[in-house]
Design a protein around this motif. Structure first.
Motif, PDB file in Angstrom:
ATOM      1  N   GLN A  20       0.826  -1.206   0.000  1.00 37.41           N
ATOM      2  CA  GLN A  20       0.000   0.000   0.000  1.00 37.41           C
ATOM      3  C   GLN A  20       0.862   1.259   0.000  1.00 37.41           C
ATOM      4  O   GLN A  20       0.626   2.199  -0.780  1.00 37.41           O
ATOM      5  CB  GLN A  20      -0.925   0.003   1.220  1.00 37.41           C
ATOM      6  N   GLN A  21       1.867   1.294   0.861  1.00 35.40           N
ATOM      7  CA  GLN A  21       2.696   2.472   0.983  1.00 35.40           C
ATOM      8  C   GLN A  21       3.567   2.690  -0.258  1.00 35.40           C
ATOM      9  O   GLN A  21       3.737   3.829  -0.718  1.00 35.40           O
ATOM     10  CB  GLN A  21       3.582   2.368   2.229  1.00 35.40           C
ATOM     11  N   LEU A  22       4.127   1.633  -0.802  1.00 34.85           N
ATOM     12  CA  LEU A  22       4.978   1.771  -1.985  1.00 34.85           C
ATOM     13  C   LEU A  22       4.188   2.306  -3.171  1.00 34.85           C
ATOM     14  O   LEU A  22       4.623   3.235  -3.863  1.00 34.85           O
ATOM     15  CB  LEU A  22       5.617   0.432  -2.333  1.00 34.85           C
ATOM     16  N   LEU A  23       3.016   1.737  -3.422  1.00 37.25           N
ATOM     17  CA  LEU A  23       2.220   2.157  -4.566  1.00 37.25           C
ATOM     18  C   LEU A  23       1.661   3.566  -4.379  1.00 37.25           C
ATOM     19  O   LEU A  23       1.470   4.301  -5.355  1.00 37.25           O
ATOM     20  CB  LEU A  23       1.095   1.157  -4.811  1.00 37.25           C
ATOM     21  N   ALA A  24       1.409   3.956  -3.122  1.00 39.16           N
ATOM     22  CA  ALA A  24       0.926   5.308  -2.866  1.00 39.16           C
ATOM     23  C   ALA A  24       2.014   6.354  -3.087  1.00 39.16           C
ATOM     24  O   ALA A  24       1.717   7.524  -3.344  1.00 39.16           O
ATOM     25  CB  ALA A  24       0.396   5.413  -1.438  1.00 39.16           C
ATOM     26  N   ARG A  25       3.277   5.934  -2.996  1.00 42.67           N
ATOM     27  CA  ARG A  25       4.396   6.863  -3.089  1.00 42.67           C
ATOM     28  C   ARG A  25       5.006   6.932  -4.491  1.00 42.67           C
ATOM     29  O   ARG A  25       5.931   7.711  -4.716  1.00 42.67           O
ATOM     30  CB  ARG A  25       5.490   6.458  -2.085  1.00 42.67           C
ATOM     31  N   ALA A 292       7.844  -1.685   7.130  1.00 37.21           N
ATOM     32  CA  ALA A 292       7.196  -1.615   5.818  1.00 37.21           C
ATOM     33  C   ALA A 292       7.199  -0.185   5.295  1.00 37.21           C
ATOM     34  O   ALA A 292       7.496   0.069   4.112  1.00 37.21           O
ATOM     35  CB  ALA A 292       5.770  -2.153   5.909  1.00 37.21           C
ATOM     36  N   ASP A 293       6.878   0.777   6.163  1.00 39.52           N
ATOM     37  CA  ASP A 293       6.858   2.186   5.762  1.00 39.52           C
ATOM     38  C   ASP A 293       8.257   2.658   5.359  1.00 39.52           C
ATOM     39  O   ASP A 293       8.434   3.370   4.359  1.00 39.52           O
ATOM     40  CB  ASP A 293       6.338   3.058   6.899  1.00 39.52           C
ATOM     41  N   ALA A 294       9.256   2.267   6.159  1.00 37.68           N
ATOM     42  CA  ALA A 294      10.627   2.706   5.880  1.00 37.68           C
ATOM     43  C   ALA A 294      11.123   2.145   4.554  1.00 37.68           C
ATOM     44  O   ALA A 294      11.767   2.854   3.764  1.00 37.68           O
ATOM     45  CB  ALA A 294      11.548   2.275   7.025  1.00 37.68           C
ATOM     46  N   ALA A 297       9.371   3.872   1.623  1.00 36.76           N
ATOM     47  CA  ALA A 297       9.901   5.217   1.417  1.00 36.76           C
ATOM     48  C   ALA A 297      11.240   5.174   0.702  1.00 36.76           C
ATOM     49  O   ALA A 297      11.513   5.971  -0.199  1.00 36.76           O
ATOM     50  CB  ALA A 297      10.031   5.935   2.761  1.00 36.76           C
ATOM     51  N   ARG A 298      12.089   4.221   1.081  1.00 36.61           N
ATOM     52  CA  ARG A 298      13.411   4.145   0.456  1.00 36.61           C
ATOM     53  C   ARG A 298      13.323   3.695  -0.994  1.00 36.61           C
ATOM     54  O   ARG A 298      13.942   4.277  -1.896  1.00 36.61           O
ATOM     55  CB  ARG A 298      14.315   3.188   1.238  1.00 36.61           C
ATOM     56  N   LEU A 299      12.543   2.649  -1.264  1.00 33.99           N
ATOM     57  CA  LEU A 299      12.460   2.130  -2.630  1.00 33.99           C
ATOM     58  C   LEU A 299      11.754   3.097  -3.572  1.00 33.99           C
ATOM     59  O   LEU A 299      11.996   3.092  -4.780  1.00 33.99           O
ATOM     60  CB  LEU A 299      11.741   0.774  -2.639  1.00 33.99           C
ATOM     61  N   SER A 300      10.880   3.925  -3.018  1.00 35.83           N
ATOM     62  CA  SER A 300      10.182   4.907  -3.859  1.00 35.83           C
ATOM     63  C   SER A 300      10.986   6.183  -4.042  1.00 35.83           C
ATOM     64  O   SER A 300      10.612   7.054  -4.836  1.00 35.83           O
ATOM     65  CB  SER A 300       8.824   5.248  -3.238  1.00 35.83           C
ATOM     66  N   GLY A 301      12.076   6.317  -3.282  1.00 34.47           N
ATOM     67  CA  GLY A 301      12.880   7.523  -3.360  1.00 34.47           C
ATOM     68  C   GLY A 301      12.310   8.689  -2.589  1.00 34.47           C
ATOM     69  O   GLY A 301      12.763   9.821  -2.741  1.00 34.47           O
ATOM     70  N   THR A 302      11.322   8.426  -1.736  1.00 33.16           N
ATOM     71  CA  THR A 302      10.694   9.509  -0.977  1.00 33.16           C
ATOM     72  C   THR A 302      11.153   9.555   0.466  1.00 33.16           C
ATOM     73  O   THR A 302      10.629  10.345   1.253  1.00 33.16           O
ATOM     74  CB  THR A 302       9.161   9.368  -1.004  1.00 33.16           C
TER      75      THR A 302
END
Length: 401
Positions: A20-25, A292-294, A297-302
């Motif tokens: 969820q977090q990766l796709l949202a970012r 999961a959030d961390a 964030a890292r894989l999305s570059g955010t």
């Protein structure tokens, strides 16, 4: 723009949160995330399973969002090849990935018991399928023994007692939930459970289960025999590391990850109950979600490249009869340069304990009354200096003990 293929082995709480977090970012189409789940169900909140058991939650209502990820339920991954960037599935097919996230979770631990345990009436609780089987058995049982006095064991004991079952809780340690509570707080919890009809046996270890076909008794190491119709094993969990170990990844107690949540293999990460970060496997929902959030964030570059700090976890337990929050190091020794504020009212089933050190909040336990939990956890996370009189943290109106 090329699409990056992200495979997630597991479809539990950490996996769903990460997807969820990766796709949202990330921009639409940048990531194609696939969750491979061995269970037949879509992701759900397994911390609410005892609530499903008591009827406080519907099984259909505990589902978790996972964004627009592709979900493959009933799909077991049986092998990894990090060098080739492939997964092998139980049906013999092979899937490719660019980034792999292991969220394989953990499996219940079964204590060593003499003889062959009876097949019927003995349960663990880790999945919705487990919950359904336990609920069916519990509806017919008049006596139950829960083995293990951690978070799950305490929750199960009160859930079974709430259903009218005569329940005994057997725990090998000297106090309940010793990983999260200090002895004084645990005594208040013990008193609270007794008021709910749960008989707790501390310092007791099961030696054998008796019964032909179906369990009829638990024999303790000291020779006592507890007659029962139902046994629930809540003896902790063990990280699922078999896939990682077979693929040559570094494994100790869990799959070893660094502050980037990266394993010893390129483009392979691990989060949640299977991951060992800075020597610790947390085994709690909140640290799993934070990982999961961390990682998202890292894989999305955010987010920052090293986004996982390894801070101690926060435990929140809320049921119809029990409200508990524990964070940091609530069992710290007052003699080790710490001050402790502790207020307890066993008759009401409430206690509050805060550990203070170097003008900072180091940990705490709130049992029964958790209204201040959010503010205290926020203060603990920020590690801000405390006021000269920290009593207001527990007694905002200035009352005295």
């Amino acid at each position: 723009m090329s699409t990056r293929r992200v495979a997630v082995v597991g479809a539990g709480m950490a996996a769903a949160r990460f997807a969820q977090q990766l796709l949202a970012r990330t921009p639409a189409g940048a990531m194609r995330v696939t969750l491979y789940g061995a269970e037949a169900q879509a992701p759900y909140n397994r911390t609410l399973l005892t609530g499903v058991l008591t009827g406080d939650h519907d099984a259909e209502a505990i589902g978790l969002p996972y964004g627009d990820a592709q979900l493959r339920t009933g799909t077991e991954v049986i092998a990894l090849d990090p060098g080739a960037g492939t997964l092998r599935l139980a049906d013999g097919s092979t899937e490719r990935y660019d980034t792999l996230v292991l969220a394989t979770g953990a499996a219940p631990v079964r204590p060593p018991l003499d003889g062959t345990p009876p097949a019927a009436g003995v349960h663990t609780l880790r999945t919705l399928a487990d919950c359904r089987r336990l609920a069916e058995d519990a509806a017919r049982a008049t006596r139950a023994v829960v083995i293990g006095g951690g978070v799950l064991g305490v929750s199960l004991a009160q859930a079974l007692a709430a259903k009218g079952t005569h329940t005994q809780l057997v725990h090998g340690a000297d106090w309940l939930m010793e990983r999260h509570l200090d002895p004084d707080s645990a005594r208040v919890l013990h008193h609270h459970l007794r008021g709910l009809g749960v008989l707790t046996r501390l310092g007791a270890r099961p030696a054998a289960l008796h019964g032909t076909g179906r369990v009829t008794a638990v024999q303790l190491a000291d020779g006592q025999r507890l007659e029962t119709d139902l046994v629930v094993l809540a003896c902790g969990v063990r990280p699922r590391t078999g896939l990682a170990r077979a693929a040559g990844l570094a494994v100790r107690h869990g799959i070893v990850v660094d502050d980037r949540l990266a394993t010893s293999a390129p483009n392979v990460h691990a989060i949640g109950d299977c991951a060992e970060h800075r020597g610790t496997v947390h085994g709690l929902a909140m640290p799993a979600w934070e990982q999961a959030d961390a990682l998202a964030a890292r894989l999305s570059g955010t987010g920052p490249p090293a986004g996982c700090t390894g801070a101690p976890g926060v435990l929140r337990l809320t049921t119809a009869d029990l409200h508990l929050a524990a964070f940091g190091d609530p069992a710290a020794d007052p003699a080790a340069d710490h001050d402790v504020l502790h207020f307890a009212d066993p008759t009401r089933g409430t206690c509050k304990r805060l550990v203070l050190g170097a003008d900072r909040l180091r940990g705490g336990v709130l049992l029964g009354d958790v209204t201040a939990a959010a503010d205290l956890i926020h203060l603990w996370r920020r590690q801000e200096p405390l006021s000269a009189d920290p009593l207001h943290l527990l007694m905002p109106q200035g009352a005295s003990a």
